[in-house]
Design a protein around this motif. Structure first.
Motif, short mmCIF file in Angstrom:
data_model
loop_
_atom_site.label_atom_id
_atom_site.label_comp_id
_atom_site.label_asym_id
_atom_site.label_seq_id
_atom_site.Cartn_x
_atom_site.Cartn_y
_atom_site.Cartn_z
N ASN A 137 0.84 -1.20 0.00
CA ASN A 137 0.00 0.00 0.00
C ASN A 137 0.88 1.26 0.00
OD1 ASN A 137 -2.50 1.31 -0.04
ND2 ASN A 137 -2.52 1.56 2.20
N ASN A 139 2.22 4.16 -2.26
CA ASN A 139 2.03 4.87 -3.53
C ASN A 139 3.34 5.31 -4.17
OD1 ASN A 139 -0.80 4.73 -3.61
ND2 ASN A 139 -0.99 6.46 -2.21
N SER A 200 -8.55 -6.29 0.82
CA SER A 200 -9.00 -5.10 1.55
C SER A 200 -7.93 -4.01 1.63
CB SER A 200 -9.43 -5.49 2.97
OG SER A 200 -8.32 -5.98 3.73
N ILE A 201 -6.71 -4.31 1.16
CA ILE A 201 -5.67 -3.28 1.12
C ILE A 201 -6.17 -2.13 0.25
CG2 ILE A 201 -3.32 -2.73 0.36
CD1 ILE A 201 -2.54 -5.61 0.96
N GLU A 202 -6.04 -0.92 0.74
CA GLU A 202 -6.65 0.23 0.09
C GLU A 202 -6.20 0.39 -1.36
OE1 GLU A 202 -9.20 3.20 -0.46
OE2 GLU A 202 -9.05 1.94 1.32
N SER A 203 -4.89 0.21 -1.63
CA SER A 203 -4.38 0.40 -2.99
C SER A 203 -4.92 -0.65 -3.95
CB SER A 203 -2.85 0.36 -2.98
OG SER A 203 -2.39 -0.88 -2.49
N LYS A 205 -8.00 -2.44 -3.31
CA LYS A 205 -9.46 -2.27 -3.33
C LYS A 205 -9.88 -1.11 -4.23
CE LYS A 205 -13.38 -1.58 -0.22
NZ LYS A 205 -13.79 -1.35 1.19
N ALA A 206 -9.09 -0.05 -4.23
CA ALA A 206 -9.43 1.14 -5.03
C ALA A 206 -9.40 0.84 -6.52
CB ALA A 206 -8.46 2.27 -4.71
N ARG A 207 -8.70 -0.23 -6.92
CA ARG A 207 -8.57 -0.56 -8.34
C ARG A 207 -9.46 -1.73 -8.74
NH1 ARG A 207 -3.76 1.57 -6.58
NH2 ARG A 207 -2.88 3.18 -7.98
#
Length: 329
Positions: A137, A139, A200-203, A205-207
């Protein structure tokens, strides 16, 4: 404004006719040298935005002349500075486009359609870096993969091929695209098998979700990529915008497939498809808006038809994807 130096080798008796060309008034300075008993070297200093018209005139006039050779060189600086820097014209039909020449763009972009060992290595490295960044996660690491930008070249060359109606370049671009995506998929699968993937890792999940913002981002990425190429910007600067829309979501797709998260993987694949369509649609439209077209009229007619078909196809696919995206909500 950037300058270009045109060097042309032609027979002695042809040098006088150079001054009769329509675009010769855009030449800042000219020098003629004798190479041997039969040939002369003509050098002309012009603005980068004026080089395309002059190149076309010279090729139209001398391409059938025995021994003709035309070379375009980038000028970093010249002393003294030229007294004339911009060609003034009030006629829109003869006004130079605000970009570098077609030949420069083609030379820079067409290289991205070549499947080489370096290209394959860049795809592998970028995929690994992107996968690590997604799993952590982080960026900053993900952006590092974007700088490598292996999928930039095939997509920009496909846009250019469509705009110019160049079937050979289009086929090479599609092969490079398919090869690059296949390698990225295999590498991301391997990483997915080796590590535990947390959807569930944000990076990640966002994709796996597509929104109107993602469509706008991909359209902006395609436009930025073409504008950077047509202005002669470094490829690393171009790659970040295009890669942000292409590589990370495709790596997410591979990671999720490897971990058995097929529902989430469908969302990532839908995002990839949306991004590819938007990048290519925006790229073609931007090339057209930049006035990029083939040199001869019969090639221009073929290119016009190719562009219309491509734009209609990309728009239709985008409309279908939009219905799928918003219909699933």
């Amino acid at each position: 404004m950037a300058l270009r130096l045109l060097e042309m080798v032609i027979p002695h008796d042809a040098t006088a006719s150079v001054g009769d060309l329509p675009s010769v008034n855009k030449v800042i300075e000219r020098w003629d040298d004798q190479l041997n008993d039969k040939q002369s070297l003509v050098r002309m200093l012009v603005n980068a935005v004026d080089s395309e018209a002059l190149l076309d005139d010279l090729e139209n006039r001398f391409s059938d002349v025995n021994g003709f050779r035309l070379i375009l060189l980038n000028v970093e600086a010249t002393i003294p500075r030229p007294s004339v820097t911009v060609s003034e014209t009030t006629d829109p039909a003869t006004k130079s486009p605000e970009r570098i020449s077609r030949e420069e763009i083609y030379h820079d972009v067409a290289q991205g359609a070549n499947v080489t060992h370096v290209f394959l290595a860049q795809v592998v490295i970028a995929t690994v870096v992107a996968a690590v960044g997604l799993l952590r996660n982080d960026n900053v690491v993900i952006i590092g993969a974007m700088v490598i930008a292996p999928l930039l070249g095939p997509n920009m060359s496909l846009c250019l091929a469509t705009t110019l109606g160049d079937l050979k370049l289009a086929i090479s671009s599609l092969k490079a695209n398919v090869t690059g995506l296949a390698v990225a998929f295999v590498v991301s699968l391997i990483v997915g098998f080796l590590f535990v993937i947390d959807p569930s890792i944000e990076s990640i999940k966002a994709r796996t979700q597509v929104s109107g913002g993602d469509i706008l981002l991909a359209l902006a990425s395609g436009t930025a990529g073409v504008l950077a190429f047509t202005s002669g910007a470094p490829a690393a600067l171009i790659g970040v915008m295009v890669a942000v829309a292409l590589l990370p979501p495709f790596v997410v797709f591979g990671l999720l497939v490897a971990s058995g998260e097929f529902d989430a993987a469908k969302g990532a694949l839908l995002l990839v498809a949306t991004n590819v369509i938007c990048v290519n649609l925006a790229g073609v439209l931007t090339f057209v808006a930049q006035g990029l077209r083939p040199r001869t009229w019969w090639e221009a007619e073929r290119a016009k038809n190719s562009t219309r078909i491509a734009i209609a196809t990309w728009c239709a696919l985008l409309a279908i994807l939009a219905l799928l995206i918003y219909g699933a909500r």
